[in-house]
Design an enzyme around this catalytic site. Structure first.
Site, PDB file in Angstrom:
ATOM      1  CB  SER A 128       0.910  -4.412  -8.213  1.00  0.00           C
ATOM      2  OG  SER A 128       1.961  -4.908  -9.012  1.00  0.00           O
ATOM      3  CE1 TYR A 153       2.725  -7.263  -4.249  1.00  0.00           C
ATOM      4  CE2 TYR A 153       3.249  -7.215  -6.589  1.00  0.00           C
ATOM      5  CZ  TYR A 153       2.996  -6.553  -5.402  1.00  0.00           C
ATOM      6  OH  TYR A 153       3.013  -5.184  -5.368  1.00  0.00           O
TER       7      TYR A 153
HETATM    8  N1  LIG Z   1       7.872  -0.517  -5.489  1.00  0.00           N
HETATM    9  C1  LIG Z   1       7.184  -0.940  -6.555  1.00  0.00           C
HETATM   10  O1  LIG Z   1       7.701  -1.007  -7.674  1.00  0.00           O
HETATM   11  C2  LIG Z   1       5.730  -1.334  -6.420  1.00  0.00           C
HETATM   12  C3  LIG Z   1       5.043  -1.721  -7.588  1.00  0.00           C
HETATM   13  C4  LIG Z   1       3.695  -2.081  -7.496  1.00  0.00           C
HETATM   14  C5  LIG Z   1       3.056  -2.018  -6.270  1.00  0.00           C
HETATM   15  N2  LIG Z   1       3.751  -1.659  -5.149  1.00  0.00           N
HETATM   16  C6  LIG Z   1       3.015  -1.618  -3.871  1.00  0.00           C
HETATM   17  O2  LIG Z   1       3.238  -0.362  -3.262  1.00  0.00           O
HETATM   18  C7  LIG Z   1       3.221  -0.502  -1.835  1.00  0.00           C
HETATM   19  C8  LIG Z   1       4.500   0.055  -1.246  1.00  0.00           C
HETATM   20  O3  LIG Z   1       5.606  -0.665  -1.808  1.00  0.00           O
HETATM   21  P1  LIG Z   1       7.117  -0.357  -1.471  1.00  0.00           P
HETATM   22  O4  LIG Z   1       7.894  -0.554  -2.713  1.00  0.00           O
HETATM   23  O5  LIG Z   1       7.203   0.907  -0.721  1.00  0.00           O
HETATM   24  O6  LIG Z   1       7.433  -1.598  -0.519  1.00  0.00           O
HETATM   25  P2  LIG Z   1       8.133  -1.668   0.925  1.00  0.00           P
HETATM   26  O7  LIG Z   1       8.278  -3.127   1.232  1.00  0.00           O
HETATM   27  O8  LIG Z   1       9.355  -0.815   0.923  1.00  0.00           O
HETATM   28  O9  LIG Z   1       7.058  -1.002   1.864  1.00  0.00           O
HETATM   29  C9  LIG Z   1       5.997  -1.709   2.465  1.00  0.00           C
HETATM   30  C10 LIG Z   1       6.044  -1.424   3.965  1.00  0.00           C
HETATM   31  O10 LIG Z   1       4.930  -2.072   4.569  1.00  0.00           O
HETATM   32  C11 LIG Z   1       5.335  -2.616   5.790  1.00  0.00           C
HETATM   33  N3  LIG Z   1       4.437  -3.740   6.116  1.00  0.00           N
HETATM   34  C12 LIG Z   1       4.358  -4.941   5.492  1.00  0.00           C
HETATM   35  N4  LIG Z   1       3.432  -5.716   6.081  1.00  0.00           N
HETATM   36  C13 LIG Z   1       2.912  -4.980   7.099  1.00  0.00           C
HETATM   37  C14 LIG Z   1       1.924  -5.246   8.089  1.00  0.00           C
HETATM   38  N5  LIG Z   1       1.302  -6.427   8.145  1.00  0.00           N
HETATM   39  N6  LIG Z   1       1.639  -4.266   8.995  1.00  0.00           N
HETATM   40  C15 LIG Z   1       2.289  -3.073   8.955  1.00  0.00           C
HETATM   41  N7  LIG Z   1       3.242  -2.779   8.042  1.00  0.00           N
HETATM   42  C16 LIG Z   1       3.556  -3.727   7.129  1.00  0.00           C
HETATM   43  C17 LIG Z   1       6.773  -3.060   5.592  1.00  0.00           C
HETATM   44  O11 LIG Z   1       7.522  -3.142   6.798  1.00  0.00           O
HETATM   45  C18 LIG Z   1       7.301  -1.976   4.633  1.00  0.00           C
HETATM   46  O12 LIG Z   1       7.983  -0.961   5.344  1.00  0.00           O
HETATM   47  C19 LIG Z   1       2.988  -1.983  -1.569  1.00  0.00           C
HETATM   48  O13 LIG Z   1       1.609  -2.182  -1.379  1.00  0.00           O
HETATM   49  C20 LIG Z   1       3.451  -2.641  -2.856  1.00  0.00           C
HETATM   50  O14 LIG Z   1       2.831  -3.892  -3.045  1.00  0.00           O
HETATM   51  C21 LIG Z   1       5.063  -1.304  -5.196  1.00  0.00           C
END
Ligand SMILES: NC(=O)c1ccc[n+]([C@@H]2O[C@H](COP(=O)([O-])OP(=O)(O)OC[C@H]3O[C@@H](n4cnc5c(N)ncnc54)[C@H](O)[C@@H]3O)[C@@H](O)[C@H]2O)c1
Length: 325
Positions: A128, A153
């Site tokens: 991130s 985070y």
């Molecule tokens: N959306 C953004 O702007 C952004 C920015 C930087 C990093 N990220 C990273 O990208 C990745 C995806 O983010 P996103 O926006 O799709 O978030 P999201 O919360 O929509 O997706 C994450 C998914 O992981 C699942 N999850 C969480 N813990 C879990 C576990 N212990 N076992 C199995 N499943 C689990 C959740 O149910 C969720 O569906 C994450 O790692 C997030 O930290 C996202």
């Protein structure tokens, strides 16, 4: 077979769609937790489950027994896109243990899983822009110091990069960490600003604008992010003498937008003015993000194309359709 963790999540769902459209076979896993409305996650999954090349298992990546079972029956995984995590900067101030469980314990389980896969060609994982903390050198480049995250985070994401590096060094696992910058688009996360502002503006409710609007974000459209993840999956770092096959890249739009312009773009797409209440900068938040994408462009062919003027109307159109708003 490509394993996508967090397949019911925002980015995971879109990534699965893109991989299936290319003809890849995808095995998705997710625990479908209630950090935000699980009905949105279920609705994303419903769409994926209609595809013949998609398999899904509801499981927790931090559950060692479940991971052992997954390993026993899935020795043919060739690539992993590890996106499952506890996301959200602010939630990490109130629920730190959720981050330890999913992002640290879960990450080790994923590395252990990867380590024992005979056919694994590449382990790609989500990091991130939060790792940069209050870095003032702009744009943020992967070579910049990133050891002062402002919230737990970002600290767990930074820890993931170190953990992946060590496994890459010890066991030769080709690995790539992708630092995503504020991703938005259709099927997006309800805890993120694009969704929060869209919902409130359409409902005629007040929005809180942090740091009195004096903020900038590199907003990245979901299709651009997914294109970057797919490109990374198929370009594992080459082994070089004396160096672990591990790389880090920024995936951002390379355009830092003032928050007020972002809000004006949502107003325009909604055809309605926002009711604004100015607020202070919440603890743990950063004032500005801006991705240097020279390395991702060079090595991955990453070429983000969608500006907020194009992307925001697509998000608003989806929101209106999905929520009948
Ligand atoms: N959306 C953004 O702007 C952004 C920015 C930087 C990093 N990220 C990273 O990208 C990745 C995806 O983010 P996103 O926006 O799709 O978030 P999201 O919360 O929509 O997706 C994450 C998914 O992981 C699942 N999850 C969480 N813990 C879990 C576990 N212990 N076992 C199995 N499943 C689990 C959740 O149910 C969720 O569906 C994450 O790692 C997030 O930290 C996202």
């Amino acid at each position: 077979m490509i394993l996508v963790t967090g397949a019911a999540g925002f980015i995971g769902y879109h990534l699965c769609e893109a991989l299936l459209a290319r003809g890849d076979r995808v095995f998705g896993i997710d625990n479908v937790n209630a950090y935000y409305d699980p009905r949105l996650k279920e609705a994303r999954l419903e769409r994926l489950k209609q595809r013949p090349n998609f398999e899904f298992r509801r499981m927790d990546i931090s559950d060692r027994g479940a991971m052992a079972e997954l390993a026993a029956s899935n020795q043919n995984v060739t690539r992993i896109a590890h996106l499952a995590a506890q996301a959200g900067v602010r939630h990490s101030l109130s629920h730190p243990r959720d981050y330890v469980q999913a992002n640290l314990v879960g990450f080790v389980e994923m590395l252990e899983f990867a380590r024992h896969l005979p056919a694994l060609a590449h382990f790609v994982y989500a990091s991130s822009s939060s790792v940069y903390g209050a870095n003032t050198k702009l744009p943020f480049a992967v070579e910049d110091p990133a050891d002062r995250p402002l919230a737990l985070y970002g600290a767990t994401k930074k820890a993931n990069e170190a953990m992946a590096y060590s496994y890459s060094h010890l066991f030769g696992i080709p690995s790539t960490g992708l630092r995503f910058f504020t991703v938005y688009g259709p099927w997006g996360r309800p805890d993120m600003s694009a969704f929060i502002f869209t919902r409130a503006i359409l409902a005629g409710e007040e929005i809180a604008v942090n740091n009195k609007g004096e903020m900038k974000r590199d907003f990245t459209y979901i299709d651009d992010i997914v294109a970057g993840v797919v490109a990374a999956l198929y370009r594992p770092p080459a082994a070089a003498a004396g160096a672990a096959p591990h790389r880090l890249y920024n995936l951002g739009n390379h355009k830092s937008e003032p928050l007020m312009r972002f809000i004006e773009t949502i107003e325009k797409a909604c055809g309605k003015k926002a009711r604004i209440r100015f607020a202070d900068l919440p603890p743990g938040d950063v004032k500005e993000t801006y991705a240097d994408i020279a390395a991702s462009a060079r090595d991955l062919g990453f070429d983000p194309r969608i500006s907020i003027d194009e992307g925001i109307p697509r998000l608003v159109a989806w929101y209106r359709d999905y929520h009948k708003a």
